[in-house]
Design a protein around this motif. Sequence first.
Motif, PDB file in Angstrom:
ATOM      1  N   THR A  36      71.234  47.983  34.661  1.00  0.00           N
ATOM      2  CA  THR A  36      70.601  46.769  34.331  1.00  0.00           C
ATOM      3  C   THR A  36      69.124  46.905  34.502  1.00  0.00           C
ATOM      4  OG1 THR A  36      72.478  45.871  35.750  1.00  0.00           O
ATOM      5  CG2 THR A  36      70.958  44.409  35.001  1.00  0.00           C
ATOM      6  N   ALA A  37      68.496  47.640  35.568  1.00  0.00           N
ATOM      7  CA  ALA A  37      67.016  47.668  35.467  1.00  0.00           C
ATOM      8  C   ALA A  37      66.513  48.275  34.158  1.00  0.00           C
ATOM      9  CB  ALA A  37      66.507  48.550  36.396  1.00  0.00           C
ATOM     10  N   MET A  38      67.095  49.282  33.720  1.00  0.00           N
ATOM     11  CA  MET A  38      66.863  50.000  32.402  1.00  0.00           C
ATOM     12  C   MET A  38      66.864  49.197  31.240  1.00  0.00           C
ATOM     13  SD  MET A  38      68.685  53.765  33.115  1.00  0.00           S
ATOM     14  CE  MET A  38      68.497  54.464  31.560  1.00  0.00           C
ATOM     15  N   ARG A  39      68.052  48.336  31.383  1.00  0.00           N
ATOM     16  CA  ARG A  39      68.012  47.396  30.048  1.00  0.00           C
ATOM     17  C   ARG A  39      67.015  46.438  30.042  1.00  0.00           C
ATOM     18  NH1 ARG A  39      69.208  42.045  29.529  1.00  0.00           N
ATOM     19  NH2 ARG A  39      70.499  41.258  27.793  1.00  0.00           N
ATOM     20  N   VAL A  43      63.765  45.958  27.263  1.00  0.00           N
ATOM     21  CA  VAL A  43      63.703  44.683  26.406  1.00  0.00           C
ATOM     22  C   VAL A  43      62.335  44.389  26.611  1.00  0.00           C
ATOM     23  CG1 VAL A  43      64.186  42.416  26.559  1.00  0.00           C
ATOM     24  CG2 VAL A  43      65.971  44.078  26.910  1.00  0.00           C
ATOM     25  N   SER A  44      61.554  44.603  27.924  1.00  0.00           N
ATOM     26  CA  SER A  44      60.084  44.097  28.153  1.00  0.00           C
ATOM     27  C   SER A  44      59.517  45.169  27.124  1.00  0.00           C
ATOM     28  CB  SER A  44      59.939  44.177  29.571  1.00  0.00           C
ATOM     29  OG  SER A  44      59.866  45.220  30.090  1.00  0.00           O
ATOM     30  N   LEU A  45      59.785  46.237  27.115  1.00  0.00           N
ATOM     31  CA  LEU A  45      58.683  47.334  26.333  1.00  0.00           C
ATOM     32  C   LEU A  45      58.833  46.671  24.978  1.00  0.00           C
ATOM     33  CD1 LEU A  45      59.521  50.545  28.043  1.00  0.00           C
ATOM     34  CD2 LEU A  45      57.298  49.582  28.099  1.00  0.00           C
ATOM     35  N   LEU A  46      59.733  46.278  24.243  1.00  0.00           N
ATOM     36  CA  LEU A  46      60.043  46.127  23.034  1.00  0.00           C
ATOM     37  C   LEU A  46      59.508  44.703  22.578  1.00  0.00           C
ATOM     38  CD1 LEU A  46      63.712  47.284  22.297  1.00  0.00           C
ATOM     39  CD2 LEU A  46      61.364  48.235  21.546  1.00  0.00           C
ATOM     40  N   LEU A  47      59.592  43.636  23.823  1.00  0.00           N
ATOM     41  CA  LEU A  47      59.031  42.238  23.518  1.00  0.00           C
ATOM     42  C   LEU A  47      57.688  42.016  23.803  1.00  0.00           C
ATOM     43  CD1 LEU A  47      62.409  40.266  23.738  1.00  0.00           C
ATOM     44  CD2 LEU A  47      61.498  41.262  21.729  1.00  0.00           C
ATOM     45  N   VAL A  48      57.354  42.337  24.987  1.00  0.00           N
ATOM     46  CA  VAL A  48      56.037  41.797  25.692  1.00  0.00           C
ATOM     47  C   VAL A  48      54.839  42.090  24.837  1.00  0.00           C
ATOM     48  CG1 VAL A  48      54.606  42.170  27.778  1.00  0.00           C
ATOM     49  CG2 VAL A  48      57.135  41.643  28.102  1.00  0.00           C
ATOM     50  N   PRO A  49      54.542  43.197  24.179  1.00  0.00           N
ATOM     51  CA  PRO A  49      53.491  43.753  23.555  1.00  0.00           C
ATOM     52  C   PRO A  49      53.334  42.813  22.339  1.00  0.00           C
ATOM     53  CG  PRO A  49      54.644  45.677  24.076  1.00  0.00           C
ATOM     54  CD  PRO A  49      55.703  44.522  24.167  1.00  0.00           C
ATOM     55  N   PHE A  50      54.347  41.952  21.890  1.00  0.00           N
ATOM     56  CA  PHE A  50      54.108  41.190  20.709  1.00  0.00           C
ATOM     57  C   PHE A  50      54.249  39.640  21.213  1.00  0.00           C
ATOM     58  CE2 PHE A  50      56.302  45.167  19.629  1.00  0.00           C
ATOM     59  CZ  PHE A  50      55.462  45.700  18.918  1.00  0.00           C
ATOM     60  N   LEU A  64      63.900  32.595  37.157  1.00  0.00           N
ATOM     61  CA  LEU A  64      64.785  32.848  36.166  1.00  0.00           C
ATOM     62  C   LEU A  64      65.164  34.485  36.320  1.00  0.00           C
ATOM     63  CD1 LEU A  64      66.505  31.714  33.934  1.00  0.00           C
ATOM     64  CD2 LEU A  64      64.807  32.472  32.411  1.00  0.00           C
ATOM     65  N   SER A  65      63.987  35.249  36.473  1.00  0.00           N
ATOM     66  CA  SER A  65      64.413  36.801  36.541  1.00  0.00           C
ATOM     67  C   SER A  65      65.385  36.841  37.776  1.00  0.00           C
ATOM     68  CB  SER A  65      63.075  37.482  36.641  1.00  0.00           C
ATOM     69  OG  SER A  65      62.444  37.228  38.200  1.00  0.00           O
ATOM     70  N   PRO A 180      61.600  45.538  37.803  1.00  0.00           N
ATOM     71  CA  PRO A 180      61.054  46.130  39.015  1.00  0.00           C
ATOM     72  C   PRO A 180      61.925  45.655  40.092  1.00  0.00           C
ATOM     73  CG  PRO A 180      59.327  45.254  37.840  1.00  0.00           C
ATOM     74  CD  PRO A 180      60.479  44.654  37.284  1.00  0.00           C
ATOM     75  N   GLN A 181      62.518  44.240  40.300  1.00  0.00           N
ATOM     76  CA  GLN A 181      63.430  43.834  41.292  1.00  0.00           C
ATOM     77  C   GLN A 181      64.518  45.085  41.405  1.00  0.00           C
ATOM     78  OE1 GLN A 181      64.342  39.681  40.804  1.00  0.00           O
ATOM     79  NE2 GLN A 181      62.366  39.414  39.922  1.00  0.00           N
ATOM     80  N   LEU A 182      65.274  45.041  40.308  1.00  0.00           N
ATOM     81  CA  LEU A 182      66.496  45.962  40.127  1.00  0.00           C
ATOM     82  C   LEU A 182      66.240  47.237  40.515  1.00  0.00           C
ATOM     83  CD1 LEU A 182      67.655  43.806  36.887  1.00  0.00           C
ATOM     84  CD2 LEU A 182      68.942  43.899  38.935  1.00  0.00           C
TER      85      LEU A 182
END
Length: 290
Positions: A36-39, A43-50, A64-65, A180-182
């Motif tokens: 789950t942490a890797m998932r 997702v954050s690496l693919l979306l946050v920069p944009f 929510l996280s 990070p939590q996971l």
Amino acid sequence: MPLKAALLSLSVAIIWGINVLTVKGAVSEIPPVMLTAMRFAAVSLLLVPFTKIPRAKLGKLAVLSVVFGFGHFGVLFYALSMLDAGPVAIIVLLGVPFSSMLATYFFNDRLGWKRLLGMTLAFVGVTLMFWDPSMTDLQVPLLLVVFAALMWAVANVLIKQLGDINTFELNGWMALMAAPQLLVLSFILEPGAINAVMNASWMAWVNLSFTVVMSSIVAYGSWYYLLKTYDVNQVVPWSLLAPIVSVTGSILIFGEAISSFKIIGGLTVLVGVAVIMFRKPPQNQEQGMD
């Protein structure tokens, strides 16, 4: 609904149905909390920069996280590591009646007898699945799936309270906070997680990639587009096809056993959820989450 929109809705349902199978395959090699942490990290690496930083909503996204990241996905993946994929795909549909229940409190939505009937059928169906003799020693994992469904419903309330926010901002920044939590939880609860990741087969990585790209980004992005473009009652019922895909795949791919309790209980849940989804509010009813 136009043919292209119908095909897109069908594609989303199929992706979500397959996703349960890919997660089941992945957790057989990678511990569930680490997976789950890797998932979420991917997702954050693919979306946050944009995306832009939603500064005014970071506090609510943090809550929510926890609810969506750990409470729903973390618990669901953990349950999938112990249960067959088919029953999980059916029981998690309890998120629909749970959402209706929460909507009556937070959004002044009235249930009405049709949705009450649907909710009753859904819970009766899950109860029948709990009675299956093959599930006797799996009551705790089954209850975890019910809890994950409840957390999905709570997450829906939190997302609605967020107000207007870009889908990719929502997914990306929530994922950035959840990962990070996971990861910390995995280090505490799964001491052999890193070694398992290093020794995972290529198929486990393919399964993880499908979950990240196809389910988290493509399917959810398409789903939110459909909900914004078409009537909810045109779009949401398509999601009922997802557990059918999951159950069929679990039998064909994993050779999972099917029993009368699972068949009758699963069909009862599907009928109950369908009643809730297809139900339209009366014209004089105050609109809320439906």
